[in-house]
Design a protein around this motif. Structure first.
Motif, PDB file in Angstrom:
ATOM      1  N   GLU A 164      11.104 -47.176-138.459  1.00 21.47           N
ATOM      2  CA  GLU A 164      12.213 -46.449-137.840  1.00 21.47           C
ATOM      3  C   GLU A 164      11.992 -44.944-137.828  1.00 21.47           C
ATOM      4  O   GLU A 164      12.283 -44.259-136.838  1.00 21.47           O
ATOM      5  CB  GLU A 164      13.516 -46.788-138.566  1.00 21.47           C
ATOM      6  N   LYS A 165      11.474 -44.378-138.897  1.00 28.73           N
ATOM      7  CA  LYS A 165      11.323 -42.919-138.942  1.00 28.73           C
ATOM      8  C   LYS A 165      10.203 -42.407-138.045  1.00 28.73           C
ATOM      9  O   LYS A 165      10.058 -41.197-137.858  1.00 28.73           O
ATOM     10  CB  LYS A 165      11.105 -42.443-140.373  1.00 28.73           C
ATOM     11  N   TYR A 166       9.407 -43.325-137.482  1.00 27.97           N
ATOM     12  CA  TYR A 166       8.344 -42.926-136.565  1.00 27.97           C
ATOM     13  C   TYR A 166       8.754 -43.097-135.100  1.00 27.97           C
ATOM     14  O   TYR A 166       7.945 -42.838-134.202  1.00 27.97           O
ATOM     15  CB  TYR A 166       7.076 -43.718-136.864  1.00 27.97           C
ATOM     16  N   ASN A 167      10.004 -43.532-134.867  1.00 34.31           N
ATOM     17  CA  ASN A 167      10.493 -43.596-133.497  1.00 34.31           C
ATOM     18  C   ASN A 167      10.455 -42.211-132.862  1.00 34.31           C
ATOM     19  O   ASN A 167      10.626 -41.192-133.540  1.00 34.31           O
ATOM     20  CB  ASN A 167      11.923 -44.127-133.458  1.00 34.31           C
ATOM     21  N   VAL A 168      10.231 -42.178-131.556  1.00 31.77           N
ATOM     22  CA  VAL A 168      10.212 -40.913-130.827  1.00 31.77           C
ATOM     23  C   VAL A 168      11.592 -40.707-130.217  1.00 31.77           C
ATOM     24  O   VAL A 168      12.070 -41.543-129.440  1.00 31.77           O
ATOM     25  CB  VAL A 168       9.127 -40.918-129.744  1.00 31.77           C
ATOM     26  N   VAL A 169      12.240 -39.607-130.582  1.00 35.44           N
ATOM     27  CA  VAL A 169      13.626 -39.357-130.195  1.00 35.44           C
ATOM     28  C   VAL A 169      13.731 -37.994-129.519  1.00 35.44           C
ATOM     29  O   VAL A 169      13.268 -36.985-130.063  1.00 35.44           O
ATOM     30  CB  VAL A 169      14.566 -39.395-131.424  1.00 35.44           C
ATOM     31  N   TRP A 170      14.331 -37.976-128.336  1.00 35.15           N
ATOM     32  CA  TRP A 170      14.598 -36.717-127.626  1.00 35.15           C
ATOM     33  C   TRP A 170      16.098 -36.606-127.362  1.00 35.15           C
ATOM     34  O   TRP A 170      16.718 -37.557-126.858  1.00 35.15           O
ATOM     35  CB  TRP A 170      13.851 -36.671-126.290  1.00 35.15           C
ATOM     36  N   ASN A 171      16.654 -35.467-127.648  1.00 32.65           N
ATOM     37  CA  ASN A 171      18.067 -35.211-127.393  1.00 32.65           C
ATOM     38  C   ASN A 171      18.287 -34.295-126.200  1.00 32.65           C
ATOM     39  O   ASN A 171      19.421 -33.870-125.948  1.00 32.65           O
ATOM     40  CB  ASN A 171      18.720 -34.610-128.644  1.00 32.65           C
ATOM     41  N   ASP A 172      17.214 -33.994-125.497  1.00 34.22           N
ATOM     42  CA  ASP A 172      17.321 -33.199-124.279  1.00 34.22           C
ATOM     43  C   ASP A 172      16.110 -33.513-123.411  1.00 34.22           C
ATOM     44  O   ASP A 172      15.225 -34.292-123.801  1.00 34.22           O
ATOM     45  CB  ASP A 172      17.390 -31.704-124.599  1.00 34.22           C
TER      46      ASP A 172
ATOM     47  N   LEU B 174      12.395 -44.098-128.215  1.00 30.30           N
ATOM     48  CA  LEU B 174      11.531 -45.287-128.234  1.00 30.30           C
ATOM     49  C   LEU B 174      11.649 -45.942-129.596  1.00 30.30           C
ATOM     50  O   LEU B 174      11.330 -45.322-130.620  1.00 30.30           O
ATOM     51  CB  LEU B 174      10.077 -44.896-127.973  1.00 30.30           C
ATOM     52  N   ASP B 175      12.098 -47.184-129.605  1.00 29.27           N
ATOM     53  CA  ASP B 175      12.116 -47.984-130.827  1.00 29.27           C
ATOM     54  C   ASP B 175      10.772 -48.703-130.907  1.00 29.27           C
ATOM     55  O   ASP B 175      10.533 -49.695-130.211  1.00 29.27           O
ATOM     56  CB  ASP B 175      13.268 -48.983-130.783  1.00 29.27           C
ATOM     57  N   ILE B 176       9.904 -48.177-131.746  1.00 30.00           N
ATOM     58  CA  ILE B 176       8.527 -48.672-131.802  1.00 30.00           C
ATOM     59  C   ILE B 176       8.471 -50.117-132.271  1.00 30.00           C
ATOM     60  O   ILE B 176       7.645 -50.907-131.801  1.00 30.00           O
ATOM     61  CB  ILE B 176       7.684 -47.764-132.724  1.00 30.00           C
TER      62      ILE B 176
END
Length: 737
Positions: free
Chosen positions: A48-56, A127-129
């Motif tokens: 989970e902590k390696y998921n790629v997350v963008w808020n913009d 992205l949920d890896i």
């Protein structure tokens, strides 16, 4: 601009900075990471902590779709992006979508627009890896999308019933084109993409244009002979690649299919039938099993993150019998959709790199796709060998077409049909006049697959035919009865320019070929494969292979080398990687003196892209150097025009690079585990592991050995399965700085 860590690494690579700076790089440029205790029980919680997350969203690039994230199921892939307001787009690719000129092409873009437009003020894309699913949040709406791991159907779902969807497709090539591919000798007419079924189906269909039969032109232009033409079907004619959209309510599905059909209607019927009923739980189950096969988590967040992202990208692309494209993978996101530097062929020096870590990761099925892909072209390779050299066996050139096994027409030489001077076999490309050794590298992959899995198959015919080729290629013998490998070249760096070859300017007994033959033959003879007659022939061949080129202090790139170099490969170290004749896993320190000296004195010190210094350092047991190089690789950012952290800069290739993080992962594996290539297939853990890195891991070794372990504060604990393999696994001590 470059980060401090990148500049520091450049100094290390150029040998401006010595050991203290190497240690500083590993210390400052590392990022601490707490190791998850639940990998065996629940890998999704650890990922989970390696998921790629963008808020913009970043401002769109003029040339690329910068905010794309990757999805894939091993054959079909998509660059997924949003406008941040009311739509999600998927730019589709597939590993089997090839146009009339045998170039890999994009399939098209599907855009899902929601109605009404969600309220503004909130955006999130991640992205949920663990499940290979992308989620996009627009206001109070969440859109999820995945490419089903068990079919070729993509699903886009809304989670809010107050919204409905409208799905449309954009053709990748709305107009016909005349295109001359890079390294080709002529233009090919590329037909326009079309719609069918009132726009629900979109496709590219290869037409049979007069005088433009690609396969026929290659066979004639490369003087491959009549047997070559009859050895393979025309895999391009009527090849149709496209998709079919079904959309209603809150769900859209897109089925992607490539198939040769007699008519368009036949393809439309097939693509509609290929649309699977979505089964998300089965999709999640496949990815769960993928992540349960193996894992590596290190107390350095950046290194672990890049390791996981690279393995994810391999899982997204390596399940069909077509080698992954080194130059952009399936994830080029240029707005000129089919642009791809370095052309449509596969370059062995580049494409091979992700496959080295697959057996250790338990991804043997993905390595098998590489072997299967090359085996499909074996009939042409055999016909080529017979026609060119009047010997039996097979080889593959450095540049190889994924469908047929032909090479770059321009590299072979334009306007050479029927001409015998220079000889048919001569490749005019100065980089590869006499370079055949990649076939040995491929053969070692096949032997390793057999040793690890115990599964025989047609793929072993690759090894048989490559060895038969070498047995007949160079009949000259020296005074000791050893084969004289001349003319030859040491990869692309120590070349033999021109024909006929000039002995003063042409290598003899190059390290890659000598080491490759020794490694392939010795490892093959450790197995039970082959008839008595074959095994006798392989022993006889091994007995006449010349010794490795060395002097009193160093490994050498060739026994006799020309005065100039032309590329940046440290070919003397091919005895380390890929051929594993000098490694910490099979030798003690005193036995590695020649290799250690060669590493210290190496001419080319860069370690980005396909450079293999990090792998060499790890295989030789140099923990501090390997750690520094891995850390530096992990700190490079994505390519210009890309945002996803696994889409690496092009370096020597084309963005996004396949090679840069492949070498990173290979080096991490070699730091953790090496085999000794002996009859008992002993395994050494921590041959190049620094004591200041904690790690938890699950890796696979020869004879279906599975090792689960961890290192905490320099102390290792591990378990081996099956238990009968436990005596053949031992741990070295971690290395203090």
């Amino acid at each position: 601009s470059y980060s401090f860590c990148t500049l520091l690494h450049r100094g290390i690579s150029k040998r401006i900075m010595r050991v203290p700076w190497v240690l500083l790089a590993a210390t400052i440029c590392g990022a601490s990471n707490s190791i998850c205790p639940s990998w065996e029980r629940d890998p999704s919680s650890c990922l989970e902590k390696y998921n790629v997350v963008w808020n913009d969203l970043l401002p769109e690039s003029q040339d690329t779709f910068i905010n794309t994230m990757p999805l894939g199921n091993g054959r079909v892939a998509a660059n997924v992006y949003s406008n941040g307001k009311d739509s999600v787009s998927l730019l589709f690719s597939a590993s089997d979508a090839w146009n009339e000129g045998s170039e890999l092409i994009k399939i098209g873009t599907v855009t899902v627009t929601v109605d009404p437009q969600p309220p503004t003020g909130h955006f999130k894309q991640y992205l949920d890896i663990a499940t290979a699913t992308i989620f996009i949040e627009l206001g109070d709406l969440q859109i999820s999308t995945y490419i089903d791991a068990n079919s070729n159907t993509t699903v886009i779902d809304l989670n809010n019933t107050k919204y409905t969807v409208k799905a449309t497709s954009s053709l990748a090539r709305p107009k016909p084109q005349s295109v001359q591919g890079q390294f080709e000798c002529q233009k090919y007419d590329i037909s326009a993409d079309q719609y069918a079924e009132n726009g629900a189906a979109f496709y590219h269909r290869n037409q049979g244009f007069p005088e433009q039969d690609y396969f026929k032109n290659m066979v004639e232009g490369e003087n491959l002979g009549p047997k070559a033409y009859s050895s393979m079907p025309n895999l391009l004619l009527n090849r149709t690649s496209g998709g079919y959209i079904s959309s209603s309510g809150q769900r859209t599905t897109v089925s992607i299919l490539t198939k040769q059909t007699s008519t368009v209607d036949e393809w439309v019927s097939a693509v509609k039938s290929a649309t699977a009923v979505p089964n998300y739980s089965a999709h999640v189950s496949w990815w769960k099993s993928f992540w349960e096969r193996s894992y590596v988590e290190i107390s350095d967040y950046n290194v672990t993150s890049k390791y996981i992202l690279q393995r994810y990208l391999q899982g997204c692309q390596a399940r069909s019998p077509f080698p992954m494209k080194f130059n952009g993978m399936l994830y080029t996101a240029t707005k000129d959709l089919d642009v791809r530097g370095w052309g449509g062929r596969n370059w062995w020096q580049n494409l091979r790199l992700p496959y080295y870590n697959m057996l250790a990761a338990g991804d043997s099925d993905m390595l098998l796709t590489l072997l299967t892909g090359f085996h499909k072209t074996l009939p042409l390779a055999k016909a080529r060998t017979e026609h060119y050299f009047n010997i039996s066996g097979a080889y593959w050139p450095e540049y190889t077409d994924a469908l047929f096994g032909t090479t770059h027409h321009n590299s072979y030489g334009c306007n050479r049909a029927g001409k015998t001077d220079p000889p048919y076999w001569y490749n005019e490309d100065r980089w590869n006049h006499y370079n055949f050794q990649g076939s040995l590298d491929l053969s070692l992959f096949a032997i390793d697959y057999y040793t690890h899995t115990g599964k025989s198959g047609e793929y072993m015919e690759i090894v048989e035919n490559v060895l038969e080729f070498y047995a007949g290629l160079r009949p000259a013998r020296d005074a000791q009865g050893k084969m004289i490998l001349y003319p030859t070249q040491s990869a692309e760096t120590w070349q033999c320019p021109g024909y006929p070859p000039d002995p003063k300017n042409c290598p003899t007994n190059d390290m890659p070929t000598v080491a490759g033959l020794q490694s392939v033959l010795s490892n093959l003879l450790l197995t039970d494969y082959g008839s008595d007659k074959q095994r006798t022939a392989w022993k006889d061949l091994l007995a006449i292979i010349p010794p490795l080129p060395v002097n009193s202090t160093n490994l050498l790139p060739c026994e006799k080398c020309p005065p100039r170099t032309s590329n940046v490969e440290n070919t003397e170290l091919y005895a380390v990687h890929p051929y594993r004749l000098y490694t910490a896993g099979r030798m003690n320190a005193s036995e590695l003196t020649l290799a250690n000296n060669a590493m210290a004195d190496r001419r080319f010190r860069s370690d980005v892209g396909w450079n293999q210094c990090a792998m060499d350092a790890a295989l030789l047991g140099h923990a501090a150097d390997a750690q520094s190089m891995v850390v530096a690789r992990a700190h490079y950012g994505p390519a210009p025009g890309y945002r996803f952290p696994g889409f690496m800069q092009k370096f020597q290739d084309y963005a996004p690079s396949l090679d840069h993080l492949s070498v990173h992962n290979n080096a991490v594996v070699y730091m953790l585990m090496q085999q000794d290539d002996s009859a008992t297939h002993n395994i050494t853990l921590l041959p190049a592991w620094p004591c200041d890195w904690d790690v938890t891991f699950k890796l696979h070794g020869p004879l279906q050995t599975v090792i689960t372990g961890s290192v905490t504060n320099g102390v290792i604990s591990y378990e081996v399965s099956p238990i009968a393999r436990r005596p053949f696994v031992h741990a070295a001590a971690c290395q203090q700085k």
